[in-house]
Structures are given as structure tokens and as C-alpha cells.
Enzyme design. Structure first.
Site, PDB file in Angstrom:
ATOM      1  N   ARG A  28       0.780  -1.304   0.070  1.00 40.77           N
ATOM      2  CA  ARG A  28       0.051  -0.030   0.005  1.00 40.77           C
ATOM      3  C   ARG A  28       1.071   1.262  -0.080  1.00 40.77           C
ATOM      4  O   ARG A  28       0.688   2.179  -0.537  1.00 40.77           O
ATOM      5  CB  ARG A  28      -0.797  -0.086   1.340  1.00 40.77           C
ATOM      6  CG  ARG A  28      -2.073  -1.101   1.113  1.00 40.77           C
ATOM      7  CD  ARG A  28      -2.878  -1.124   2.385  1.00 40.77           C
ATOM      8  NE  ARG A  28      -2.098  -1.491   3.578  1.00 40.77           N
ATOM      9  CZ  ARG A  28      -2.239  -1.559   4.709  1.00 40.77           C
ATOM     10  NH1 ARG A  28      -3.472  -1.321   5.323  1.00 40.77           N
ATOM     11  NH2 ARG A  28      -1.326  -1.812   5.684  1.00 40.77           N
ATOM     12  N   ASN A  46      -6.186  -2.858   1.885  1.00 45.14           N
ATOM     13  CA  ASN A  46      -5.795  -4.555   2.180  1.00 45.14           C
ATOM     14  C   ASN A  46      -7.337  -4.941   2.262  1.00 45.14           C
ATOM     15  O   ASN A  46      -8.290  -4.162   2.751  1.00 45.14           O
ATOM     16  CB  ASN A  46      -5.279  -4.990   3.371  1.00 45.14           C
ATOM     17  CG  ASN A  46      -3.662  -4.661   3.327  1.00 45.14           C
ATOM     18  OD1 ASN A  46      -3.165  -4.340   2.067  1.00 45.14           O
ATOM     19  ND2 ASN A  46      -3.080  -4.846   4.353  1.00 45.14           N
TER      20      ASN A  46
END
Length: 103
Positions: A28, A46
Site C-alpha cells: 500500500r 487491504n
């Protein structure tokens, strides 16, 4: 951003989901960094299924560059098995002002 977007043609929006070893490997953070470098907006997060999902918006060429990064590059210790793209469409304006990580 909007003047720049107009100059480079159509704005595009696309949803994505990345499969493989993409959690616990700073995926990320690197996605956010790459998006800022390219100048696209959107988000990343996520999922409980062990994938990473999100949305990218921006000028078509920059969105395509981000799609390529999400499919082939990722973070240094990630392993991308496959990336699904969906809801790809032309948009008249951006829905986001930057790129962020959602939780």
C-alpha cells in the site's frame, strides 16, 4: 490538476484488485508513492481475503502507467500473481484530491 488533465485528454477511472503476496510487504505504501509520482488520485486498501484493492483516477496515459505498475511491479518484496481491473470508464471530473490508504 484539472487543466493538466484536460491537456492530456480524457480522464479515466478504474477499480483494481491485486492477488499474490501483497500484504505485509509495504504494498500500500509503495502504491501510494507510485500514484503520487504519476500524478493519479484514488485509494488503496487491504482486504480480508489477503488481496489489495482500490481505485485509480486521472489522465488516461497516467492511469495506464499505474495499471502496468499494479500488474508487474508492486513493492520490492511483493509477488503479484494477477491483477483484475474492473469498472474502467471515462469520467468528467476526479472524485478524489489525492491518493490515500484506506483502513
Amino acid at each position: 490538476m484539472s487543466a493538466l488533465a484536460k491537456a492530456s485528454g480524457a480522464l479515466k477511472s478504474v477499480d483494481y484488485e491485486v492477488f499474490g503476496r501483497v500484504q505485509g510487504v509495504c504494498f500500500r505504501m509503495y502504491t501510494e508513492e507510485e500514484a503520487r509520482k504519476l500524478g493519479v488520485v484514488g485509494w488503496v486498501k487491504n482486504t480480508s481475503q489477503g488481496t489489495v484493492t482500490g481505485q485509480v483516477q486521472g489522465p488516461e496515459d497516467k492511469v495506464d502507467a499505474m495499471k502496468s505498475w499494479l500488474s508487474k511491479v508492486g513493492s520490492p518484496s511483493s509477488r503479484i500473481d494477477r491483477t483484475n481491473f474492473s469498472n474502467e470508464k471515462e469520467i468528467s471530473k476526479l472524485d478524489f484530491s489525492g491518493f490515500s490508504t484506506r483502513y
